[in-house]
Design a protein around this motif. Structure first.
Motif, PDB file in Angstrom:
ATOM      1  N   SER A 137      -5.301  -4.839  -3.773  1.00 39.53           N
ATOM      2  CA  SER A 137      -5.320  -5.137  -2.345  1.00 39.53           C
ATOM      3  C   SER A 137      -3.907  -4.985  -1.790  1.00 39.53           C
ATOM      4  O   SER A 137      -2.931  -5.000  -2.544  1.00 39.53           O
ATOM      5  CB  SER A 137      -5.849  -6.558  -2.087  1.00 39.53           C
ATOM      6  N   MET A 138      -3.812  -4.811  -0.484  1.00 40.52           N
ATOM      7  CA  MET A 138      -2.517  -4.661   0.167  1.00 40.52           C
ATOM      8  C   MET A 138      -2.393  -5.665   1.309  1.00 40.52           C
ATOM      9  O   MET A 138      -3.361  -5.931   2.027  1.00 40.52           O
ATOM     10  CB  MET A 138      -2.341  -3.231   0.706  1.00 40.52           C
ATOM     11  N   ASN A 139      -1.197  -6.217   1.438  1.00 39.88           N
ATOM     12  CA  ASN A 139      -0.903  -7.180   2.488  1.00 39.88           C
ATOM     13  C   ASN A 139       0.188  -6.621   3.393  1.00 39.88           C
ATOM     14  O   ASN A 139       1.230  -6.192   2.910  1.00 39.88           O
ATOM     15  CB  ASN A 139      -0.452  -8.504   1.852  1.00 39.88           C
ATOM     16  N   PRO A 147      -8.593  -1.158   4.193  1.00 43.54           N
ATOM     17  CA  PRO A 147      -8.965   0.231   3.851  1.00 43.54           C
ATOM     18  C   PRO A 147      -8.520   0.688   2.465  1.00 43.54           C
ATOM     19  O   PRO A 147      -9.110   1.616   1.903  1.00 43.54           O
ATOM     20  CB  PRO A 147      -8.277   1.054   4.948  1.00 43.54           C
ATOM     21  N   VAL A 148      -7.470   0.059   1.927  1.00 37.52           N
ATOM     22  CA  VAL A 148      -6.991   0.500   0.615  1.00 37.52           C
ATOM     23  C   VAL A 148      -7.345  -0.491  -0.498  1.00 37.52           C
ATOM     24  O   VAL A 148      -6.805  -0.412  -1.596  1.00 37.52           O
ATOM     25  CB  VAL A 148      -5.468   0.765   0.624  1.00 37.52           C
ATOM     26  N   ASP A 149      -8.252  -1.425  -0.224  1.00 41.43           N
ATOM     27  CA  ASP A 149      -8.779  -2.254  -1.312  1.00 41.43           C
ATOM     28  C   ASP A 149      -9.443  -1.335  -2.342  1.00 41.43           C
ATOM     29  O   ASP A 149     -10.141  -0.379  -1.973  1.00 41.43           O
ATOM     30  CB  ASP A 149      -9.824  -3.240  -0.782  1.00 41.43           C
ATOM     31  N   MET A 150      -9.229  -1.614  -3.598  1.00 46.03           N
ATOM     32  CA  MET A 150      -9.788  -0.746  -4.643  1.00 46.03           C
ATOM     33  C   MET A 150     -10.319  -1.558  -5.814  1.00 46.03           C
ATOM     34  O   MET A 150      -9.715  -2.550  -6.214  1.00 46.03           O
ATOM     35  CB  MET A 150      -8.724   0.231  -5.159  1.00 46.03           C
ATOM     36  N   THR A 165     -11.001   5.648 -12.779  1.00 50.84           N
ATOM     37  CA  THR A 165     -11.970   5.803 -11.693  1.00 50.84           C
ATOM     38  C   THR A 165     -11.786   4.690 -10.669  1.00 50.84           C
ATOM     39  O   THR A 165     -11.666   3.517 -11.031  1.00 50.84           O
ATOM     40  CB  THR A 165     -13.400   5.768 -12.252  1.00 50.84           C
ATOM     41  N   PHE A 166     -11.753   5.081  -9.391  1.00 52.17           N
ATOM     42  CA  PHE A 166     -11.505   4.096  -8.335  1.00 52.17           C
ATOM     43  C   PHE A 166     -12.539   4.238  -7.213  1.00 52.17           C
ATOM     44  O   PHE A 166     -13.051   5.325  -6.931  1.00 52.17           O
ATOM     45  CB  PHE A 166     -10.088   4.264  -7.759  1.00 52.17           C
TER      46      PHE A 166
END
Length: 269
Positions: A137-139, A147-150, A165-166
């Motif tokens: 996750s990004m903060n 949008p960039v949660d993976m 794999t993402f």
């Protein structure tokens, strides 16, 4: 021929028995040709898994990165079990660069990457595969940037193949990683990205750039790190994962595995 024996010489009626080269058992998977190499010349005990999305054409090639690293071959896969390094090396935003000395600059302190991870071995008959499961996750400015949660699954297949794999809100794909020793303590590391065919290529390139920056942070460490066969471990979850990985990786060594001994462990020189 299939066994490496020369089958015909146009200007000679007879082919000498010694006209042959060593042959290897090969396998074609996901667009790559692999061959089985074993120090004991043993028969293959596993095959390379197929990635369904690549086979079907749903995920297509979107680029690659290639690096040469000065390190022991075990250092690179062991990174997957080194959970503590995620916070130390991969937390700063990718915009802060690859130099570990400068990436904690206050200029980029408005954001960070966060990770949770767990590495485990696979049960038989897939004991040659180790699996790392990650969430990312990004903060930014104190708020989650969704949008960039993976969700990431990295399968370490044998000593030299990884399927990373993402899945994210802006697309899914996989990095097919190959680690090939080229000379003593020099490894060639290649990541090939396959991303959703139905999404613009530049989105895949964004993931490729992010992966390259995070990888080069690791490389700065690998290039300056000495491999310790028996490292000092402390009693902790983090070190127990690395020790577990060491035991798992030991299956890929055998009696005739090449050994390199050139350093002196004392000052008696």
């Amino acid at each position: 021929g299939s066994d490496g024996q020369c089958t015909k010489i146009p200007y000679s009626e007879k082919v000498p028995d010694i006209a042959k080269v060593k042959s290897y058992i090969s396998d074609e998977a996901n667009g790559y040709i692999y061959f089985w190499y074993h120090a004991e010349d043993s028969a293959p005990t596993w095959t390379v898994p197929r990635i369904e999305e690549i086979q079907s054409g749903d995920w297509v090639y979107r680029g690659r990165t290639e690096h040469y690293i000065n390190c022991h071959i075990e250092e690179v896969p062991e990174n997957g079990a080194d959970l503590q390094h995620l916070e130390c090396v991969h937390a700063p935003l990718i915009t802060s660069g690859i130099d570990l000395r400068n990436m904690w600059s206050a200029l980029w302190s408005f954001g960070s990457h966060s990770w949770t991870a767990n590495w485990e071995t696979n049960p038989p008959p897939n004991e040659h595969i180790g699996t790392l499961r990650l969430t990312h996750s990004m903060n930014l400015f104190g708020k989650a940037f969704r949008p960039v949660d993976m969700d990431v699954t990295a399968q370490q297949i044998g000593p030299g193949i990884v399927y990373l794999t993402f899945h994210s809100p802006i697309g899914s794909g996989t990095f097919v990683q190959h680690l090939v020793p080229t000379e003593p303590l020099v490894q060639k590391l290649v990541h090939n990205l396959y991303f959703q065919k139905n999404l613009p290529a530049f989105i895949g390139k964004f993931f490729l750039l992010g992966e390259a920056i995070q990888l080069e942070r690791d490389i700065m460490i690998w290039n300056n790190k000495r491999y310790e066969k028996k490292p000092l471990f402390v009693k902790s979850k983090e070190d127990s994962q690395v020790a577990k990985h060491r035991r798992w990786f030991s299956q890929f060594y055998s009696e005739n595995s090449p050994r390199l001994k050139f350093q002196r462990d004392t000052l008696e020189w």
